[in-house]
Every structure is written in C-alpha cells, then in structure tokens.
Motif scaffolding. Structure first.
Motif, PDB file in Angstrom:
ATOM      1  N   MET A   1       0.774  -1.389  -0.116  1.00 36.15           N
ATOM      2  CA  MET A   1      -0.193   0.103   0.074  1.00 36.15           C
ATOM      3  C   MET A   1       0.861   1.344   0.111  1.00 36.15           C
ATOM      4  N   MET A   2       0.640   2.113  -0.713  1.00 33.80           N
ATOM      5  CA  MET A   2       1.159   3.443  -0.913  1.00 33.80           C
ATOM      6  C   MET A   2       0.384   4.526  -0.180  1.00 33.80           C
ATOM      7  N   ILE A   3       1.088   5.545   0.371  1.00 41.85           N
ATOM      8  CA  ILE A   3       0.714   6.694   0.814  1.00 41.85           C
ATOM      9  C   ILE A   3       0.830   7.727   0.009  1.00 41.85           C
ATOM     10  N   GLU A   4       0.008   8.605  -0.182  1.00 39.87           N
ATOM     11  CA  GLU A   4       0.288   9.820  -0.991  1.00 39.87           C
ATOM     12  C   GLU A   4       0.544  10.949  -0.137  1.00 39.87           C
ATOM     13  N   VAL A   5       1.438  11.606  -0.086  1.00 38.71           N
ATOM     14  CA  VAL A   5       2.343  12.676   0.816  1.00 38.71           C
ATOM     15  C   VAL A   5       2.415  13.827  -0.017  1.00 38.71           C
ATOM     16  N   PRO A   6       1.561  14.946  -0.087  1.00 39.00           N
ATOM     17  CA  PRO A   6       1.799  16.351  -0.659  1.00 39.00           C
ATOM     18  C   PRO A   6       3.209  16.882  -0.438  1.00 39.00           C
ATOM     19  N   THR A   7       3.879  17.070  -1.483  1.00 36.77           N
ATOM     20  CA  THR A   7       5.253  17.380  -1.429  1.00 36.77           C
ATOM     21  C   THR A   7       5.455  18.980  -0.764  1.00 36.77           C
ATOM     22  N   GLY A   8       4.337  19.824  -0.962  1.00 33.88           N
ATOM     23  CA  GLY A   8       4.287  20.736  -0.245  1.00 33.88           C
ATOM     24  C   GLY A   8       4.222  20.829   1.323  1.00 33.88           C
ATOM     25  N   ASP A   9       3.613  19.797   1.731  1.00 34.32           N
ATOM     26  CA  ASP A   9       3.604  19.672   3.348  1.00 34.32           C
ATOM     27  C   ASP A   9       4.914  19.205   3.765  1.00 34.32           C
ATOM     28  N   LEU A  10       5.507  18.488   3.068  1.00 32.84           N
ATOM     29  CA  LEU A  10       7.053  18.057   3.339  1.00 32.84           C
ATOM     30  C   LEU A  10       7.873  19.223   3.271  1.00 32.84           C
ATOM     31  N   LYS A  11       7.712  20.079   2.232  1.00 28.78           N
ATOM     32  CA  LYS A  11       8.772  21.161   2.206  1.00 28.78           C
ATOM     33  C   LYS A  11       8.489  22.038   3.434  1.00 28.78           C
ATOM     34  N   ARG A  12       7.112  22.322   3.828  1.00 27.53           N
ATOM     35  CA  ARG A  12       6.813  23.123   4.884  1.00 27.53           C
ATOM     36  C   ARG A  12       7.255  22.567   6.249  1.00 27.53           C
ATOM     37  N   VAL A  13       7.131  21.373   6.525  1.00 27.56           N
ATOM     38  CA  VAL A  13       7.536  20.801   7.584  1.00 27.56           C
ATOM     39  C   VAL A  13       9.161  20.970   7.777  1.00 27.56           C
ATOM     40  N   LEU A  14       9.806  20.737   6.661  1.00 22.13           N
ATOM     41  CA  LEU A  14      11.225  20.453   6.622  1.00 22.13           C
ATOM     42  C   LEU A  14      11.513  21.976   7.130  1.00 22.13           C
ATOM     43  N   GLY A  15      11.029  22.980   6.527  1.00 24.55           N
ATOM     44  CA  GLY A  15      11.369  24.499   6.839  1.00 24.55           C
ATOM     45  C   GLY A  15      11.215  24.588   8.075  1.00 24.55           C
ATOM     46  N   VAL A  16      10.006  24.103   8.731  1.00 27.51           N
ATOM     47  CA  VAL A  16       9.675  24.405  10.209  1.00 27.51           C
ATOM     48  C   VAL A  16      10.959  23.761  10.932  1.00 27.51           C
ATOM     49  N   LEU A  17      11.008  22.502  10.970  1.00 26.78           N
ATOM     50  CA  LEU A  17      12.026  21.790  11.504  1.00 26.78           C
ATOM     51  C   LEU A  17      13.548  22.493  11.268  1.00 26.78           C
ATOM     52  N   LEU A  18      14.006  22.820  10.266  1.00 31.30           N
ATOM     53  CA  LEU A  18      15.308  23.307   9.950  1.00 31.30           C
ATOM     54  C   LEU A  18      15.304  24.638  10.791  1.00 31.30           C
ATOM     55  N   ASP A  19      14.369  25.470  10.651  1.00 29.11           N
ATOM     56  CA  ASP A  19      14.344  26.795  11.378  1.00 29.11           C
ATOM     57  C   ASP A  19      14.733  26.550  12.964  1.00 29.11           C
ATOM     58  N   HIS A  20      13.947  25.514  13.381  1.00 33.54           N
ATOM     59  CA  HIS A  20      14.279  25.246  14.687  1.00 33.54           C
ATOM     60  C   HIS A  20      15.401  24.782  15.309  1.00 33.54           C
ATOM     61  N   ALA A  21      15.937  23.742  14.226  1.00 33.62           N
ATOM     62  CA  ALA A  21      17.135  23.246  14.814  1.00 33.62           C
ATOM     63  C   ALA A  21      18.361  23.829  14.317  1.00 33.62           C
ATOM     64  N   ALA A  22      18.411  24.798  13.467  1.00 32.56           N
ATOM     65  CA  ALA A  22      19.618  25.426  12.965  1.00 32.56           C
ATOM     66  C   ALA A  22      20.011  26.650  13.689  1.00 32.56           C
ATOM     67  N   LYS A  23      21.146  27.020  13.792  1.00 31.09           N
ATOM     68  CA  LYS A  23      21.601  27.937  14.549  1.00 31.09           C
ATOM     69  C   LYS A  23      22.290  28.780  13.422  1.00 31.09           C
ATOM     70  N   ASP A  24      21.959  30.146  13.169  1.00 28.55           N
ATOM     71  CA  ASP A  24      22.562  31.082  12.491  1.00 28.55           C
ATOM     72  C   ASP A  24      22.734  30.658  11.110  1.00 28.55           C
ATOM     73  N   GLY A  25      21.368  29.849  10.520  1.00 27.86           N
ATOM     74  CA  GLY A  25      21.383  29.279   9.431  1.00 27.86           C
ATOM     75  C   GLY A  25      22.193  28.089   9.054  1.00 27.86           C
ATOM     76  N   VAL A  26      22.854  27.355   9.893  1.00 28.66           N
ATOM     77  CA  VAL A  26      23.596  26.346   9.797  1.00 28.66           C
ATOM     78  C   VAL A  26      23.160  25.206  10.876  1.00 28.66           C
ATOM     79  N   LEU A  27      23.160  23.945  10.210  1.00 30.67           N
ATOM     80  CA  LEU A  27      22.611  22.779  11.018  1.00 30.67           C
ATOM     81  C   LEU A  27      23.805  22.057  11.443  1.00 30.67           C
ATOM     82  N   ARG A  28      24.050  21.775  12.372  1.00 27.42           N
ATOM     83  CA  ARG A  28      25.259  20.993  12.925  1.00 27.42           C
ATOM     84  C   ARG A  28      24.975  19.581  13.006  1.00 27.42           C
TER      85      ARG A  28
END
Length: 95
Positions: A1-28
C-alpha cells in the motif's frame, strides 16, 4: 500500500524543523558512522535483517552536494541520503 504525501506539506514541515534546529542558518550534524538496512529488508518487519551496511554522514552529504552542483544527477536514492543526514541531525541534537 502506498501513501500519497503532498510535497508541499513536506517542504513546509522541513522548513519549520530546520528553522528550529539550525543556529545562524547552519545545521550542525555529527559526522558519524551508522548502520543502514537496505530496502526491501528495512520494511520486512517479520524477518531480521541480515544485510546490514555501514554508512557515513559525510558520504551522504557529499552525495547531496553533488546533486546540488548538478541537479541532473538527482536520483530517488537521494531522498535516502537526505534522510540519513536528517536522522543524524535529529539524533545528534539530543547529545
């Protein structure tokens, strides 16, 4: 079974998580070796995997950098390399 995942949702959550984890625009990310279970064994939960491989976060980053330099080199496995880097970042954030 395949699940359809909207890429826009993935891009948004990735942006939110990177903003949260990255310091000064750099993820260590820790440069570490890790166990890898290749597909399809990774998704067969009824069989213990026997074909474990070892990966390096820096190798995954190198592969992603090659895709950035030449987007024609993009392959589906690039998502696996990205996942390996993100996993290291998430796991390393708590150490």
């Amino acid at each position: 079974m395949m699940i359809e995942v909207p890429t826009g949702d993935l891009k948004r959550v990735l942006g939110v998580l990177l903003d949260h984890a990255a310091k000064d625009g750099v993820l260590r990310v820790p440069d570490a070796a890790f166990w890898s279970v290749p597909a399809p064994a990774a998704y067969d939960i009824y069989q213990e995997p026997s074909d474990l491989t070892i990966g390096m976060v820096s190798d995954s980053l190198d592969n992603l950098a090659a895709i950035i330099r030449d987007p024609d080199r993009a392959i589906d496995h690039g998502l696996v390399w990205l996942a390996e880097v993100l996993r290291a970042a998430g796991d390393g954030a708590s150490t």
